[in-house]
Design a protein around this motif. Structure first.
Motif, PDB file in Angstrom:
ATOM      1  N   GLU A  99     -12.231 -39.517  22.111  1.00 22.63           N
ATOM      2  CA  GLU A  99     -11.791 -40.099  23.376  1.00 22.63           C
ATOM      3  C   GLU A  99     -10.600 -39.315  23.912  1.00 22.63           C
ATOM      4  OE1 GLU A  99     -10.663 -44.266  25.648  1.00 22.63           O
ATOM      5  OE2 GLU A  99     -10.281 -44.130  23.483  1.00 22.63           O
ATOM      6  N   PRO A 100     -10.801 -38.480  24.918  1.00 26.37           N
ATOM      7  CA  PRO A 100      -9.669 -37.819  25.576  1.00 26.37           C
ATOM      8  C   PRO A 100      -8.910 -38.800  26.471  1.00 26.37           C
ATOM      9  CG  PRO A 100     -11.743 -36.599  25.870  1.00 26.37           C
ATOM     10  CD  PRO A 100     -12.079 -37.969  25.388  1.00 26.37           C
ATOM     11  N   SER A 101      -7.611 -38.656  26.523  1.00 21.37           N
ATOM     12  CA  SER A 101      -6.738 -39.460  27.387  1.00 21.37           C
ATOM     13  C   SER A 101      -7.014 -40.959  27.262  1.00 21.37           C
ATOM     14  CB  SER A 101      -6.888 -39.021  28.849  1.00 21.37           C
ATOM     15  OG  SER A 101      -6.547 -37.678  29.009  1.00 21.37           O
ATOM     16  N   PRO A 102      -6.926 -41.517  26.057  1.00 21.16           N
ATOM     17  CA  PRO A 102      -7.180 -42.950  25.900  1.00 21.16           C
ATOM     18  C   PRO A 102      -6.144 -43.789  26.620  1.00 21.16           C
ATOM     19  CG  PRO A 102      -6.233 -42.045  23.897  1.00 21.16           C
ATOM     20  CD  PRO A 102      -6.528 -40.881  24.795  1.00 21.16           C
ATOM     21  N   TYR A 128     -13.099 -41.997  14.735  1.00 18.21           N
ATOM     22  CA  TYR A 128     -12.514 -41.899  16.076  1.00 18.21           C
ATOM     23  C   TYR A 128     -11.396 -40.859  16.107  1.00 18.21           C
ATOM     24  CZ  TYR A 128      -9.710 -43.462  20.136  1.00 18.21           C
ATOM     25  OH  TYR A 128      -8.993 -43.532  21.291  1.00 18.21           O
ATOM     26  N   VAL A 129     -11.418 -40.004  17.133  1.00 25.36           N
ATOM     27  CA  VAL A 129     -10.367 -39.019  17.367  1.00 25.36           C
ATOM     28  C   VAL A 129      -9.881 -39.184  18.802  1.00 25.36           C
ATOM     29  CG1 VAL A 129      -9.768 -36.574  17.498  1.00 25.36           C
ATOM     30  CG2 VAL A 129     -11.352 -37.374  15.740  1.00 25.36           C
ATOM     31  N   ALA A 130      -8.574 -39.369  18.981  1.00 25.07           N
ATOM     32  CA  ALA A 130      -7.984 -39.469  20.323  1.00 25.07           C
ATOM     33  C   ALA A 130      -7.231 -38.189  20.632  1.00 25.07           C
ATOM     34  CB  ALA A 130      -7.026 -40.665  20.388  1.00 25.07           C
ATOM     35  N   SER A 131      -7.374 -37.699  21.870  1.00 22.19           N
ATOM     36  CA  SER A 131      -6.670 -36.468  22.253  1.00 22.19           C
ATOM     37  C   SER A 131      -5.964 -36.663  23.587  1.00 22.19           C
ATOM     38  CB  SER A 131      -7.631 -35.281  22.338  1.00 22.19           C
ATOM     39  OG  SER A 131      -8.498 -35.404  23.455  1.00 22.19           O
ATOM     40  N   GLN A 132      -4.897 -35.906  23.762  1.00 21.33           N
ATOM     41  CA  GLN A 132      -4.195 -35.759  25.031  1.00 21.33           C
ATOM     42  C   GLN A 132      -3.897 -34.276  25.200  1.00 21.33           C
ATOM     43  OE1 GLN A 132      -3.615 -38.028  27.270  1.00 21.33           O
ATOM     44  NE2 GLN A 132      -3.549 -40.017  26.250  1.00 21.33           N
ATOM     45  N   VAL A 141     -16.040 -40.272  24.919  1.00 17.27           N
ATOM     46  CA  VAL A 141     -15.794 -41.405  25.797  1.00 17.27           C
ATOM     47  C   VAL A 141     -14.562 -41.126  26.646  1.00 17.27           C
ATOM     48  CG1 VAL A 141     -15.228 -43.862  25.917  1.00 17.27           C
ATOM     49  CG2 VAL A 141     -16.798 -43.033  24.148  1.00 17.27           C
ATOM     50  N   THR A 142     -14.671 -41.311  27.963  1.00 19.04           N
ATOM     51  CA  THR A 142     -13.482 -41.251  28.820  1.00 19.04           C
ATOM     52  C   THR A 142     -13.549 -42.358  29.863  1.00 19.04           C
ATOM     53  OG1 THR A 142     -14.424 -39.713  30.474  1.00 19.04           O
ATOM     54  CG2 THR A 142     -13.252 -38.740  28.592  1.00 19.04           C
ATOM     55  N   TYR A 158      -2.497 -39.972  43.548  1.00 16.46           N
ATOM     56  CA  TYR A 158      -2.097 -39.981  42.142  1.00 16.46           C
ATOM     57  C   TYR A 158      -2.503 -41.294  41.490  1.00 16.46           C
ATOM     58  CZ  TYR A 158       0.834 -35.994  43.430  1.00 16.46           C
ATOM     59  OH  TYR A 158       1.283 -34.788  43.883  1.00 16.46           O
ATOM     60  N   HIS A 159      -2.844 -41.207  40.190  1.00 18.05           N
ATOM     61  CA  HIS A 159      -3.099 -42.390  39.371  1.00 18.05           C
ATOM     62  C   HIS A 159      -2.146 -42.363  38.184  1.00 18.05           C
ATOM     63  CE1 HIS A 159      -7.568 -42.413  40.876  1.00 18.05           C
ATOM     64  NE2 HIS A 159      -6.709 -42.785  41.812  1.00 18.05           N
ATOM     65  N   GLY A 160      -2.001 -43.481  37.507  1.00 20.09           N
ATOM     66  CA  GLY A 160      -1.098 -43.572  36.366  1.00 20.09           C
ATOM     67  C   GLY A 160      -1.534 -42.707  35.196  1.00 20.09           C
ATOM     68  N   ASP A 161      -0.574 -42.243  34.405  1.00 22.43           N
ATOM     69  CA  ASP A 161      -0.816 -41.408  33.237  1.00 22.43           C
ATOM     70  C   ASP A 161      -0.325 -42.163  32.005  1.00 22.43           C
ATOM     71  OD1 ASP A 161      -0.654 -39.509  31.135  1.00 22.43           O
ATOM     72  OD2 ASP A 161      -0.509 -37.878  32.590  1.00 22.43           O
ATOM     73  N   PRO A 162      -1.196 -42.362  30.979  1.00 23.49           N
ATOM     74  CA  PRO A 162      -0.801 -43.174  29.826  1.00 23.49           C
ATOM     75  C   PRO A 162       0.262 -42.542  28.942  1.00 23.49           C
ATOM     76  CG  PRO A 162      -2.977 -42.218  29.484  1.00 23.49           C
ATOM     77  CD  PRO A 162      -2.610 -41.955  30.920  1.00 23.49           C
ATOM     78  N   VAL A 163       0.487 -41.223  29.024  1.00 26.16           N
ATOM     79  CA  VAL A 163       1.472 -40.587  28.148  1.00 26.16           C
ATOM     80  C   VAL A 163       2.605 -39.928  28.911  1.00 26.16           C
ATOM     81  CG1 VAL A 163      -0.175 -40.209  26.274  1.00 26.16           C
ATOM     82  CG2 VAL A 163       0.115 -38.445  28.027  1.00 26.16           C
ATOM     83  N   SER A 164       2.698 -40.173  30.192  1.00 28.77           N
ATOM     84  CA  SER A 164       3.728 -39.508  30.983  1.00 28.77           C
ATOM     85  C   SER A 164       4.193 -40.431  32.094  1.00 28.77           C
ATOM     86  CB  SER A 164       3.182 -38.201  31.590  1.00 28.77           C
ATOM     87  OG  SER A 164       4.095 -37.637  32.503  1.00 28.77           O
TER      88      SER A 164
END
Length: 521
Positions: free
Chosen positions: A65-68, A84-88, A121-122, A182-188
């Motif tokens: 899952e990229p950008s969870p 499961y592997v999550a990436s950003q 999954v995204t 723009y939309h919200g960013d979960p890590v920034s």
């Protein structure tokens, strides 16, 4: 937006997997119709419902899952799925490493081995990527045969075709083609720029770019709290026959095989700084010429030159177009004799937001299905060339440097005829500076020389070889074009040896004569 509570209903949440209450304080249900237990919103529940329906044993699968998200289905995937592997993506940091609890991955250039995952999954990620074709091809590469890319992305009901909204350039700058969104960013704390508004052609684009088969699931389900805009769920399946590149390939290059894995890896490295696809067709004679050229100390340097030179040429074409058109209007541009996209892969971005068509005799499938540009079939007979429109700009790089006398002037006339009134035509030739590379060349009394024995190995050497023309020869042929106006002539202006010509068709329908206007007059 209605600030009273416009909606409340008891239903079943596919993330909680329990009866719950759905309530919205505002009438934009997409972001505000929340589950009272897990806080999920409609698109998250839609994806979870498709996941459980199509993959009831998803907890046993390998999932990327990229950008969870912080909430929604992402915590559930992480908690319940051992694979499961999550990436950003953390720009400037080492790819493939764990950073702040995530694997650092650039979706356009992933470090995962081929066929690593059953599912990718995204949730609302694809509208933020810079090069969706590259992302989809990388996802297809990392999926096992039969694996699925399961995702949501806003699909605009009023749009028949997708539209690029913004482009990240290699230097980090951004070119906007509409009001920035723009939309919200979960890590920034910084929000994510929207690069695309996708229309109802997205399923076809996914197939064209990646080869995956696509199913779209749409919802209006009050009982599961899946109502409102943008609740579509896409399932892109990697066909079983779509195997990734096999092992055991050698570094031997021949015309019947694809490039070996180590060459592709060098192409990936060389293409990445330019933000273009690394794919090179096995019959790309421009690539093969550079790759086999003894002047490069290493293959890495040869491949780097191929990508760097394509970028330089695309940028120079853009500069010339802006100079002579004002750089304002949206133009329709034809790249003639595009080959397998040495320049095209860069020109699609360099010439944006103008519309680019590319034409070739043999490479149209690659130009369209891999590079994603509309291709126009060419022909060996100039008069038989059928163009879909008249163009504002036509450019032909290193085409007239290979044409025999029998078609040289006819091609000049046919491409000039394909211009809109006021359109510009830029092309290059082997001029007298190029004679240093052909010591056997001797110009005849008209300023022309052709040798079919030293072509690039085309399918019919009688129609394609090496051609050198003097400026006098070119000027004589330009003088036959109705109303042609000289805009520029630059000796050895391309690749430091090919001559550059830029001419313009008169802006009025009336014939203004055959006089050639010298540069600078």
């Amino acid at each position: 937006m209605n600030q009273h509570s416009p909606y409340s209903r008891v239903g079943y949440c596919s993330i909680c997997e329990a009866t719950t209450k759905f309530a919205a304080q505002y009438d934009w249900y997409r972001d505000h119709l929340r589950c009272s237990q897990c806080g999920s919103i409609p698109r998250e529940r839609a994806l979870a419902l498709v996941l459980t329906r199509h993959f009831p044993h998803w907890r046993t699968l390998a999932i990327h899952e990229p950008s969870p998200s912080i909430g929604g289905i992402s915590p559930k995937l992480k908690r319940d799925c051992a694979g499961y592997v999550a990436s950003q993506y953390f720009p400037g940091r080492l790819l493939g490493k764990q950073i702040a609890g995530y694997r650092n991955e650039n979706l356009e250039l992933q470090t995962f081995p081929d066929e690593s995952f059953d599912l990718v999954v995204t949730l609302d990620v694809m509208e933020h990527v810079n090069q969706p074709a590259e992302v989809l091809r990388e996802i297809a590469r990392t999926l096992k045969p039969g694996g699925v890319y399961l995702f949501t992305v806003p699909t605009y009901k009023e749009r028949a075709t997708s539209e690029r909204r913004a482009l990240y350039r290699p230097d980090g700058s951004v070119e906007h083609y509409g009001e920035p969104e723009y939309h919200g960013d979960p890590v920034s704390d910084a929000n994510s720029l929207v690069t695309f508004h996708y229309g109802y052609d997205l399923a076809e684009l996914i197939h064209k770019w990646s080869g995956m088969d696509v199913e779209v699931v749409r919802f209006h389900d009050h009982g599961r709290g899946i109502i409102g805009d943008f609740t579509e769920v896409y399932l892109a399946t990697k066909p079983f026959g779509m195997a990734s590149q096999g092992e055991g390939e050698t570094a031997t290059l021949n015309a019947d095989d694809g490039w070996p894995a180590e060459v592709h890896a060098m192409c990936v490295n060389a293409s990445h700084p330019h933000g273009v696809l690394p794919d090179v067709h096995k019959e790309d004679l421009s690539f093969r010429f550079v790759y086999d050229h003894p002047g490069f100390p290493t293959k890495d340097e040869a491949i780097g030159y191929y990508f760097n030179d394509g970028a330089r040429s695309a940028a120079k074409v853009r500069k010339i177009i802006d100079e002579w058109t004002g750089g304002v209007e949206l133009l329709t541009i034809l790249e003639f004799a595009a080959g397998y996209g040495a320049v095209t892969r860069h020109a699609t971005a360099a010439l944006a937001p103008h519309t680019l068509h590319s034409s070739d005799v043999h490479a149209n499938d690659f130009l369209t299905n891999v590079l994603g540009v509309r291709s126009v079939p060419s022909t060996d007979v100039p008069e038989e060339l059928s163009l879909p429109t008249e163009y504002d700009v036509v450019f032909a790089l290193s085409f007239f440097s290979h044409m025999p006398r029998s078609t040289w002037g006819r091609w000049l006339q046919r491409l000039y005829a394909g211009l809109q009134p006021g359109g510009i035509f830029l092309f290059t030739t082997h001029g007298t500076t190029s004679m240093q590379y052909f010591p056997q060349a001797t110009l005849d009394g008209t300023g022309y020389w052709f040798d079919q024995s030293v072509g690039h190995g085309g399918p019919d050497a009688t129609r394609y070889g090496q051609t050198i023309t003097s400026k006098e020869f070119v000027d004589t042929n330009i003088a036959l074009l109705p109303g042609a106006e000289y805009l520029a002539y630059e000796p050895a202006g391309w690749w430091e040896h090919q001559d550059l010509y830029v001419i313009r068709k008169p802006s009025t329908a009336a014939r203004v004569g055959n006089r050639v206007k010298p540069a600078g007059e």
